[in-house]
Design a protein around this motif. Structure first.
Motif, short mmCIF file in Angstrom:
data_model
loop_
_atom_site.label_atom_id
_atom_site.label_comp_id
_atom_site.label_asym_id
_atom_site.label_seq_id
_atom_site.Cartn_x
_atom_site.Cartn_y
_atom_site.Cartn_z
N PRO A 52 0.79 -1.23 0.00
CA PRO A 52 0.00 0.00 0.00
C PRO A 52 0.83 1.29 0.00
CG PRO A 52 -0.10 -1.12 2.14
CD PRO A 52 0.61 -2.03 1.21
N LEU A 53 0.17 2.38 -0.37
CA LEU A 53 0.84 3.68 -0.52
C LEU A 53 0.51 4.61 0.64
CD1 LEU A 53 -0.06 4.29 -4.30
CD2 LEU A 53 1.83 2.95 -3.34
N ILE A 54 1.51 5.32 1.12
CA ILE A 54 1.27 6.35 2.14
C ILE A 54 0.46 7.48 1.49
CG2 ILE A 54 2.41 8.17 3.48
CD1 ILE A 54 4.61 6.36 4.16
N GLU A 170 13.30 8.13 4.96
CA GLU A 170 11.84 8.02 4.94
C GLU A 170 11.26 8.26 6.34
OE1 GLU A 170 13.98 5.69 4.15
OE2 GLU A 170 13.73 5.13 2.05
N SER A 171 9.98 8.68 6.33
CA SER A 171 9.30 9.01 7.60
C SER A 171 9.20 7.80 8.54
CB SER A 171 7.88 9.52 7.30
OG SER A 171 7.10 8.51 6.70
N THR A 172 9.14 8.11 9.81
CA THR A 172 8.82 7.10 10.82
C THR A 172 7.36 6.70 10.60
OG1 THR A 172 10.17 8.42 12.30
CG2 THR A 172 8.83 6.69 13.33
N LEU A 185 6.51 1.14 13.26
CA LEU A 185 6.54 0.15 12.18
C LEU A 185 7.72 0.37 11.24
CD1 LEU A 185 2.71 0.29 11.37
CD2 LEU A 185 3.88 -1.35 12.84
N ARG A 186 8.21 1.61 11.20
CA ARG A 186 9.45 1.90 10.45
C ARG A 186 10.15 3.03 11.20
NH1 ARG A 186 9.13 3.88 4.25
NH2 ARG A 186 8.27 5.74 5.23
N GLN A 187 11.46 2.89 11.39
CA GLN A 187 12.18 3.92 12.15
C GLN A 187 12.52 5.11 11.25
OE1 GLN A 187 14.77 2.27 15.37
NE2 GLN A 187 15.01 0.61 13.90
N GLY A 217 5.84 -3.39 3.21
CA GLY A 217 7.11 -2.97 2.60
C GLY A 217 8.32 -3.69 3.17
N MET A 218 8.23 -4.19 4.40
CA MET A 218 9.39 -4.85 5.00
C MET A 218 9.68 -6.21 4.39
SD MET A 218 10.00 -4.34 8.94
CE MET A 218 9.75 -2.85 9.86
N LYS A 219 8.65 -6.78 3.72
CA LYS A 219 8.83 -8.11 3.14
C LYS A 219 9.72 -8.05 1.91
CE LYS A 219 4.66 -9.04 1.97
NZ LYS A 219 3.21 -9.12 1.92
O1 TXA Z 1 8.83 9.62 4.04
C1 TXA Z 1 8.02 8.88 3.49
O2 TXA Z 1 7.21 8.19 4.15
C2 TXA Z 1 8.02 8.84 1.96
C3 TXA Z 1 7.56 10.20 1.45
C4 TXA Z 1 7.41 10.26 -0.04
O3 TXA Z 1 6.39 10.58 2.11
N1 TXA Z 1 7.17 7.77 1.48
C5 TXA Z 1 7.54 6.48 1.57
O4 TXA Z 1 6.63 5.61 1.02
O5 TXA Z 1 8.57 6.11 2.11
P1 TXA Z 1 7.00 4.09 0.65
O6 TXA Z 1 5.86 3.59 -0.10
O7 TXA Z 1 8.31 4.04 -0.02
O8 TXA Z 1 7.03 3.38 2.03
C6 TXA Z 1 5.82 3.24 2.71
C7 TXA Z 1 5.85 2.05 3.60
C8 TXA Z 1 5.85 0.74 2.87
O9 TXA Z 1 6.71 -0.16 3.55
C9 TXA Z 1 4.41 0.25 2.94
O10 TXA Z 1 4.32 -1.16 2.98
C10 TXA Z 1 3.92 0.87 4.24
O11 TXA Z 1 4.63 2.08 4.36
N2 TXA Z 1 2.49 1.20 4.20
C11 TXA Z 1 1.89 2.18 3.50
N3 TXA Z 1 0.56 2.15 3.67
C12 TXA Z 1 0.31 1.13 4.51
C13 TXA Z 1 -0.88 0.56 5.06
N4 TXA Z 1 -2.07 1.06 4.79
N5 TXA Z 1 -0.75 -0.48 5.89
C14 TXA Z 1 0.46 -1.01 6.18
N6 TXA Z 1 1.62 -0.52 5.68
C15 TXA Z 1 1.55 0.52 4.86
#
Ligand code: TXA
Ligand code: MG
Length: 327
Positions: A52-54, A170-172, A185-187, A217-219
């Motif tokens: 999924p997308l943030i 990337e964001s926490t 969930l992510r540092q 994303g961690m997988k």
């Molecule tokens: O700093 C950031 O967060 C950057 C900027 C562009 O905002 N975005 C970013 O997105 O790092 P991405 O897609 O590269 O990493 C997002 C992580 C992924 O590991 C994804 O699996 C997880 O967040 N994630 C996003 N939406 C989720 C959801 N609804 N449930 C579980 N995990 C989710």
């Protein structure tokens, strides 16, 4: 093509996909409620369809319009740390239009980015913006418009150049839906230490890869340049015709004999900056890491260093270990 904020908002409304700056890393953006635009993000990034997308919002009120509720701990942290480099997992109603972006999940990870240009684009578009990091899946996140251009330049409908990202990692990601225990969930640059300060009674747990609530994303293979990067404990492990990533402190400890030996063995040294200024080190980190691909070497070495106990130090440690394990 570099876009203004007005042009960017206009293209997004038309369903286009563009790269945008944030304070963490550049994002590959589309309006989260336009399914065809969201689908193109997956296509351009070659992102697995279940990752999924943030979603990015301009305000807490805008988040509230899309979620079932903002739990009290989440609201407290959001109010204190947003806009900023921290994202929160929140629950969506059954019929949410954000479910294309969340791959059908009942939760969205939401954040308010601390970047004036992007905030103005989200306000003009008047819709949440889905934006994963603007890199091909598995590659290093871009921290400048040039890095995006190199990786995805010919695939996107435009790039907004907001200069170099001020944080660079990337964001926490925080799950603060439950007041008793909050999960990281992510540092990232803001970590348990800073979050705990706002909620001193709450237990904070950093999720590891083996946990059951690991984010998708961690997988996946993550954060690595094409050149394999080996994490080494000792300078003796370096072989010739390679690159060596090293902190200023690590370099300072090398004897003059070793410096000569490395240069004779054609080892190109990339200095990562100093542990005394972790912010600067973090902020150039991905750029330096991805620069090894431009050196025409078959291997790069990273001389292990303890980044220390600050949140940023822990986030850097996490990223370098991911890079090495993906290599
Ligand atoms: O700093 C950031 O967060 C950057 C900027 C562009 O905002 N975005 C970013 O997105 O790092 P991405 O897609 O590269 O990493 C997002 C992580 C992924 O590991 C994804 O699996 C997880 O967040 N994630 C996003 N939406 C989720 C959801 N609804 N449930 C579980 N995990 C989710
Ligand atoms: Mg990413």
């Amino acid at each position: 093509m570099f876009l203004s904020a007005d042009e960017a908002a206009e293209l997004l409304i038309q369903g286009m996909v563009i790269a945008v700056p944030t304070e963490t890393v550049y994002g590959l953006a589309a309006i989260a409620t336009i399914p065809s635009a969201v689908a193109r993000i997956f296509d351009i990034k070659k992102r697995p369809a279940d990752n999924p997308l943030i979603c990015h919002f301009h305000s807490i009120d805008q988040i509230k319009a899309y979620v079932t509720q903002i739990p009290s701990a989440t609201e407290k942290l959001l109010r204190h740390f947003s806009p900023g480099p921290v994202s929160f997992m929140v629950d969506l109603p059954a019929d949410s239009p954000l479910k294309f972006a969340t791959c059908g999940s009942d939760q969205v990870v939401a954040r308010i980015p601390d970047h004036e240009l992007l905030l103005s684009i989200i306000k003009k578009a008047d819709q949440p913006i889905a934006a994963p990091s603007a890199n091909t899946s598995g590659k290093v996140s871009p921290t400048s418009a040039e890095m995006v251009q190199r990786d995805l330049g010919n695939k996107v409908d435009g790039i907004v150049d907001g200069g170099k990202c001020s944080i660079g990692l990337e964001s926490t990601i925080v799950d603060a839906r439950n007041d008793d225990e909050i999960y990281i969930l992510r540092q990232g640059a803001i970590g348990a230490q800073e979050l705990q300060y706002m909620l001193p009674q709450t237990k904070f747990t950093v999720i590891s890869e083996s946990s059951k609530n690991v984010i998708p994303g961690m997988k996946y293979r993550h954060y690595a340049p094409d050149t394999p990067i080996k994490l080494i404990e000792d300078i003796k492990e370096v072989s010739g015709n390679s690159a060596l990533l090293i902190t200023q402190e690590g370099f300072g400890k090398l004897s003059i004999e070793w410096i000569i030996k490395l240069s004779e063995a054609n080892v190109q040294i990339i200095k990562l900056g100093s542990l005394e200024n972790l912010y600067e080190l973090a902020n150039k980190f991905y750029e330096k890491i991805s620069s090894v691909d431009l050196l025409n070497v078959s291997t790069a070495f990273f001389l292990r260093i303890e980044f220390g106990n600050s949140s940023l130090g822990k986030a850097l440690q996490d990223r370098i270990e991911k890079i090495a394990s993906a290599s």
